[in-house]
Design an enzyme around this catalytic site. Structure first.
Site, mmCIF file in Angstrom:
data_model
loop_
_atom_site.group_PDB
_atom_site.id
_atom_site.type_symbol
_atom_site.label_atom_id
_atom_site.label_comp_id
_atom_site.label_asym_id
_atom_site.label_seq_id
_atom_site.Cartn_x
_atom_site.Cartn_y
_atom_site.Cartn_z
ATOM 1 N N GLU A 9 0.824 -1.203 0.000
ATOM 2 C CA GLU A 9 0.000 0.000 0.000
ATOM 3 C C GLU A 9 0.862 1.258 0.000
ATOM 4 O OE1 GLU A 9 -2.712 -0.794 3.329
ATOM 5 O OE2 GLU A 9 -3.977 -1.925 1.953
ATOM 6 N N ASP A 67 -8.230 -9.098 3.836
ATOM 7 C CA ASP A 67 -8.092 -7.977 4.755
ATOM 8 C C ASP A 67 -9.200 -7.897 5.791
ATOM 9 O OD1 ASP A 67 -7.019 -5.751 5.871
ATOM 10 O OD2 ASP A 67 -7.367 -4.410 4.186
ATOM 11 N N GLU A 121 -12.707 -2.351 11.869
ATOM 12 C CA GLU A 121 -12.709 -1.619 10.599
ATOM 13 C C GLU A 121 -13.814 -2.096 9.658
ATOM 14 O OE1 GLU A 121 -9.020 -1.847 8.424
ATOM 15 O OE2 GLU A 121 -9.778 -0.608 6.800
HETATM 16 C C1 BDP Z 1 -6.207 -2.245 5.969
HETATM 17 C C2 BDP Z 1 -6.492 -0.859 6.423
HETATM 18 C C3 BDP Z 1 -5.329 0.057 6.320
HETATM 19 C C4 BDP Z 1 -4.105 -0.578 6.930
HETATM 20 C C5 BDP Z 1 -3.866 -1.908 6.267
HETATM 21 C C6 BDP Z 1 -2.719 -2.678 6.906
HETATM 22 O O1 BDP Z 1 -7.566 -0.344 5.674
HETATM 23 O O2 BDP Z 1 -5.664 1.247 6.983
HETATM 24 O O3 BDP Z 1 -2.995 0.234 6.809
HETATM 25 O O4 BDP Z 1 -4.991 -2.714 6.420
HETATM 26 O O5 BDP Z 1 -3.001 -3.668 7.559
HETATM 27 O O6 BDP Z 1 -7.170 -3.066 6.532
HETATM 28 O O7 BDP Z 1 -1.562 -2.342 6.742
#
Ligand code: BDP
Length: 681
Positions: A288, A367, A395
């Site tokens: 990301e 996720d 989340e």
């Molecule tokens: C996702 C989230 C994000 C996190 C990412 C992570 O949306 O904010 O940074 O995981 O685990 O679920 O690095």
């Protein structure tokens, strides 16, 4: 307030048999000069004061005086008098024994380390708060998992990534904050549930947090470490892979570059000079938009080993996340499957990691959705340390506005048999290290707390924090038993109250699942903040989370023959089951298969009818939670009751919104009416 004290409320017990029994043991004996044992004794005294209305003084050991004695083996006369047998041999570094010796009129808590004393004291306090008979205790406990870690996703500006309970308790205005009492209370909550490690900053590390490992912030970080140390919790930091560039002034972060390696060695040395028992570094790399070794054509073994080498002389570990995937993929490319990514990246590296590297694997391959299969990476790397990552912060499970007790979900994951070496290859054995005989392993989870008065926003979300720690300590505990324990400790023992809240908690995950994304497909949420329904919110974006719904059908074909081949990452019968639309469990069908709306589930229903039914039922059951909660009026603090009632009301409304958006969407896509005629278009 009650909400702030959470499960450490130590509410007064009524006069009577138990009161009299507990009152007997009203002095505390310690004989070691040790800060942690002192903290444990203070906790015990405070707890007893709450329960009995009078403090338990510290006193010297005099044979015959009733007392509670705390001490490590070989350093305390009272402890050595009670524990003279081979029970001691069973107690590991963080374990403890609690025994009532009626001749000596003493409840003794013995351990091989002061951390064990802390856990033992919290255990005894739990028994007292639950009103359990302590006349003949004989308890020996060791944690099943070595690392039982909390990951804060706190930023130094005071915001909390995916936080739903206020601001950070650690940071504000790009500095470490000094509400040390609050931080200490957090440490108490964590230690009392069994947690022994914490990383205090977000895995997405910005420039300012990169400086946490430098002398600019280390003195303050060390003060935080002091607080946590008192309760047996080791401090970790998340680092930015590109720190040598961002704060070191180097021109590269190439893991094989000698100046880069030297820079990390120097930083790590500074960290250990400030915090001798520092736990280690947590890293999100090549994920990301975060930097990582890929930039330099290196792999994740190169990257993590570089840090591991720097940490090794001090006994520190690198916790390296496997959440690595292409977040800029083309949604038209149906063969690129985000679910495959962790396994594809890491499995080929098995055996290449240093022994102080631990790979941290999210429970599922995508996720933290309400329903996902278990990540196939667990157990698949025989020569590599692994730990599991859960998300306590909700989340994707209602953001602490909806109630969703997650312990049942985690239990399912832990019980899942990977079949990697045949029957008995469960995830819980992989993460406790026994399956492959790993030196390091355990649990990590993203915290759900902030500076809200009740810590977690939704009061009932406290159960997830408590439950996480208890499960990390002992994965054999049942979700139900943990829920009940939490309720009794937090609200007292009124039986109707206990049953009502327990039923709410135990049904909550299923309810949330039933009115949100159906049959394992996940991700029908609004982009960015991830709250509320949006069926196509991510459908034409680059994040790799698609449902492929059209007028014929829905689901992701992850089979070997016609799909992405993801199913081949599972072993034996798991692979076969997931690969077959007829045998795939209903709740995961759309995760693995693209099927027509008229496809019949194992339940006998068609996919489309099941979508309608679960959504109508889910919204109705959410409504029912409100009614159950109403029954508890007058049985707890009025303000707390109202707070939860408000959230349940919002949940019920929001569940209808989910129901209507999802159902209408699929009616319009499929043109198939609801057999029960409930749809309003
Ligand atoms: C996702 C989230 C994000 C996190 C990412 C992570 O949306 O904010 O940074 O995981 O685990 O679920 O690095």
């Amino acid at each position: 307030s009650d909400a702030y004290r959470a499960w450490l409320g130590y509410r007064r017990i009524a006069p009577g048999e138990r009161y009299n029994q507990y009152e007997l043991y009203s002095s505390i004996v310690i004989s070691e000069q040790d800060d942690r044992i002192h903290a444990a004794a203070t906790e015990l005294s405070r707890g007893i004061e709450g329960l009995l209305g009078q403090p338990a003084p510290l006193s010297d050991y005099r044979n015959g005086d009733a007392c509670i004695a705390l001490g490590t083996f070989g350093h305390s006369a009272a402890i050595d008098e009670v524990f003279q047998d081979e029970a001691l041999a069973k107690i590991g570094p963080e374990g403890y024994v609690i025994r009532t010796n009626s001749t000596l009129r003493c409840i003794a808590i013995g351990a091989s380390s002061s951390a064990g004393i802390v856990y033992g004291v919290f255990h005894l306090l739990r028994l007292l708060a639950l009103g359990i008979d302590v006349e003949a205790l004989d308890i020996a406990e060791n944690p099943v998992n070595r690392l039982r870690m909390i990951n804060q996703w706190d930023n130094m500006d005071g915001s909390v990534e995916r936080g739903y309970a206020g601001r950070s308790i650690f940071f504000a205005d790009n500095r470490i904050t000094w509400d040390s009492e609050r931080i200490r209370d957090y440490a108490r909550l964590l230690a009392s549930s069994g947690v022994n490690a914490i990383s205090i900053n977000n895995v997405n590390v910005h420039r300012v947090e990169s400086k946490l490992v430098t002398t600019q912030f280390l003195p303050d970080v060390a003060k935080l470490a002091d607080i946590f140390r008192l309760y047996g919790i080791r401090l970790f930091l998340s680092v930015n892979y590109a720190s040598p560039l961002e704060v070191g002034g180097l021109s590269t972060a190439d893991p094989l570059d000698t100046t880069v390696r030297e820079w990390w060695r120097t930083q790590v040395a500074e960290v250990y000079a400030a915090i001798p028992d520092f736990g280690g570094l947590l890293v999100k790399a090549d994920s990301e938009n975060r930097p990582g070794p890929f930039t330099y054509g290196r792999d994740h073994a190169d990257g993590s080993n570089m840090l591991a080498e720097a940490l090794k002389p001090y006994g520190g570990v690198v916790i390296w996340r496997c959440f690595v995937y292409n977040c800029k993929q083309d949604w038209r490319d149906r063969k690129t499957d985000r679910a495959r990514a962790a396994y594809d990246h890491f499995k080929p590296l098995d055996g290449k990691f240093m022994d102080n590297v631990i790979l941290q694997v999210k429970n599922g391959p995508i996720d933290f959705q309400v329903r996902e299969p278990v990540s196939p990476l667990f157990g698949a790397m025989e020569a590599t340390n692994q730990m599991i990552e859960f998300q306590i912060t909700q989340e994707y499970t209602g953001q602490q506005r909806h109630v969703c007790y997650l312990v049942p979900q985690w239990k399912e994951v832990l019980e899942f048999d990977t079949l990697i070496k045949g029957d008995g290859s469960s995830v819980k054995r992989v993460v406790d290290g026994s399956f492959h005989g790993n030196a390091h392993s355990g649990f990590a989870a993203v915290s759900n707390i902030g500076d809200d008065e009740n810590w977690t926003g939704h009061l009932l979300a406290q159960a997830n924090l408590y439950g996480y720690g208890r499960l990390a300590w002992n994965p054999e505990l049942s979700a139900e038993a943990i829920a009940e324990e939490w309720i009794r400790l937090s609200f007292g023992g009124d039986e109707q109250l206990v049953h009502t809240i327990r039923d709410i908690l135990m049904s909550s995950w299923g309810i949330y699942e039933s009115y949100t994304a159906p049959l394992g497909i996940g991700f029908m949420v609004n982009p960015d903040h991830h709250y509320g329904p949006n069926v196509d919110g991510y459908e034409y974006s680059m994040w790799g989370t698609y449902h492929f719904a059209d007028c014929h059908g829905i689901g992701v074909d992850r089979t070997k023959a016609t799909g992405t081949g993801y199913t081949a990452q599972y072993a034996g019968a798991n692979m076969e089951q997931y690969d077959s639309p007829a045998n795939c469990p209903d709740e995961l069908l759309l995760f693995f298969h693209h099927v027509p709306y008229t496809h019949r589930l194992q339940s006998g229903k068609t996919v489309i009818q099941s979508i309608y039914d679960t959504h109508f039922e889910g919204a109705e059951r959410a409504e029912g939670l409100k009614a159950s909660w109403e029954l508890l009026e007058g049985k707890m603090d009025r303000e707390l009751h109202r707070q939860v009632a408000d959230r349940l009301a919002e949940q019920a409304t929001h569940a209808r919104e989910w129901r209507d958006q999802i159902n209408t969407y699929f009616y319009r896509k499929s043109g198939i009416v609801d057999q029960a005629g409930r749809l309003i278009y």
